[in-house]
Each structure stands twice: as structure tokens, then as C-alpha cells.
Write a protein that holds these residues in place. Sequence first.
Motif, PDB file in Angstrom:
ATOM      1  N   ILE A   1       0.831  -1.212   0.000  1.00 50.11           N
ATOM      2  CA  ILE A   1       0.000   0.000   0.000  1.00 50.11           C
ATOM      3  C   ILE A   1       0.868   1.266   0.000  1.00 50.11           C
ATOM      4  N   GLU A   2       1.996   1.225   0.685  1.00 49.01           N
ATOM      5  CA  GLU A   2       2.848   2.403   0.801  1.00 49.01           C
ATOM      6  C   GLU A   2       3.967   2.454  -0.236  1.00 49.01           C
ATOM      7  N   HIS A   3       4.065   1.449  -1.092  1.00 48.44           N
ATOM      8  CA  HIS A   3       5.175   1.396  -2.045  1.00 48.44           C
ATOM      9  C   HIS A   3       5.117   2.596  -2.997  1.00 48.44           C
ATOM     10  N   PRO A   4       6.236   3.270  -3.212  1.00 51.53           N
ATOM     11  CA  PRO A   4       6.256   4.456  -4.084  1.00 51.53           C
ATOM     12  C   PRO A   4       5.726   4.203  -5.498  1.00 51.53           C
ATOM     13  N   LEU A   5       5.939   3.023  -6.048  1.00 52.80           N
ATOM     14  CA  LEU A   5       5.464   2.729  -7.414  1.00 52.80           C
ATOM     15  C   LEU A   5       3.958   2.546  -7.498  1.00 52.80           C
ATOM     16  N   LEU A   6       3.305   2.409  -6.336  1.00 51.38           N
ATOM     17  CA  LEU A   6       1.869   2.136  -6.330  1.00 51.38           C
ATOM     18  C   LEU A   6       1.056   3.294  -5.758  1.00 51.38           C
ATOM     19  N   GLN A   7       1.626   4.482  -5.773  1.00 54.97           N
ATOM     20  CA  GLN A   7       0.916   5.662  -5.275  1.00 54.97           C
ATOM     21  C   GLN A   7       0.137   6.324  -6.406  1.00 54.97           C
TER      22      GLN A   7
END
Length: 143
Positions: free
Chosen positions: A95-101
Amino acid sequence: MVDGYSISDDKNKLDVQVIHHFLSHSYWAKNIPVDTVQRSIDNSFCVGIYAASGTQVAFARVITDFATFAYLGDVFVVENHRKKGLSKWLVKFIIEHPLLQGLRRLLLVTADAHGLYQQFGFQPITQSENYLSIHNPNIYLNT
């Protein structure tokens, strides 16, 4: 690192045999062929959790365009590593991964882990009449 475990989105660390063994015995991917597992990993964003020994003990896969949509699937923690907070760590990492923002929609399907995912903001689908699917739950039984 958490309590002797490490987490990584490096696909080179994934143990396809561990992933295949778990998935092929799961309720959602029973009998899935190993080549299908490998292809799904190759074409997804994947995360693994590893014990201090380096053995993979958890996995999750995100099918995404990295811009607007993602589907979280194949989430598991190996039985003897459960009850240690690893599933929460895995979902939080994703949820917090930079690629998934900045995604407009993040979906998942679960039969038994609603409480886990609701802690991270997942809610039942509203306006379910707008969602359509083709579902073949027994697709791997004849392979």
C-alpha cells in the motif's frame, strides 16, 4: 527487517517452488501449473518476505499499470510463520510502495481475510452492479 524477517520487491529473490507449492494447494489457485505461476510473476509486481535463513515465507502479487489500477492477489504467509504480523507488514509495504501511489483503484478478492484488508482501507464494493467478470474457478483442474 522485522523480528528476523526481511521484505523485498526484488523478483530475483523469489522462490518459485515455494510460491507454486502454496498456490497449487490454495482455495483460489488449486492445481495451478508451475509455468502459469512463473508467467504471473514475470508480468506482475511481486513482494516476498524472507526468514533470516533466506527461506521465503510470504508472498503477494500486484497486477498493475502503475498509473491508475492495481489488483492485489496471491497473498499468503506460510503456515508456520503466521501470527507474527507478517501479513500486515506485507500489505502495508504494498500500500505504501512508491510505485503504487496515485492509483485510482486497487482491488482484491478474498474469501476469508476481510479483517486484514479493511485495516488498510479496503471496503466491500459499492455499486457492485457496475462490476462484471468472467470467472472460471476450476480452470487448473484439467491441466
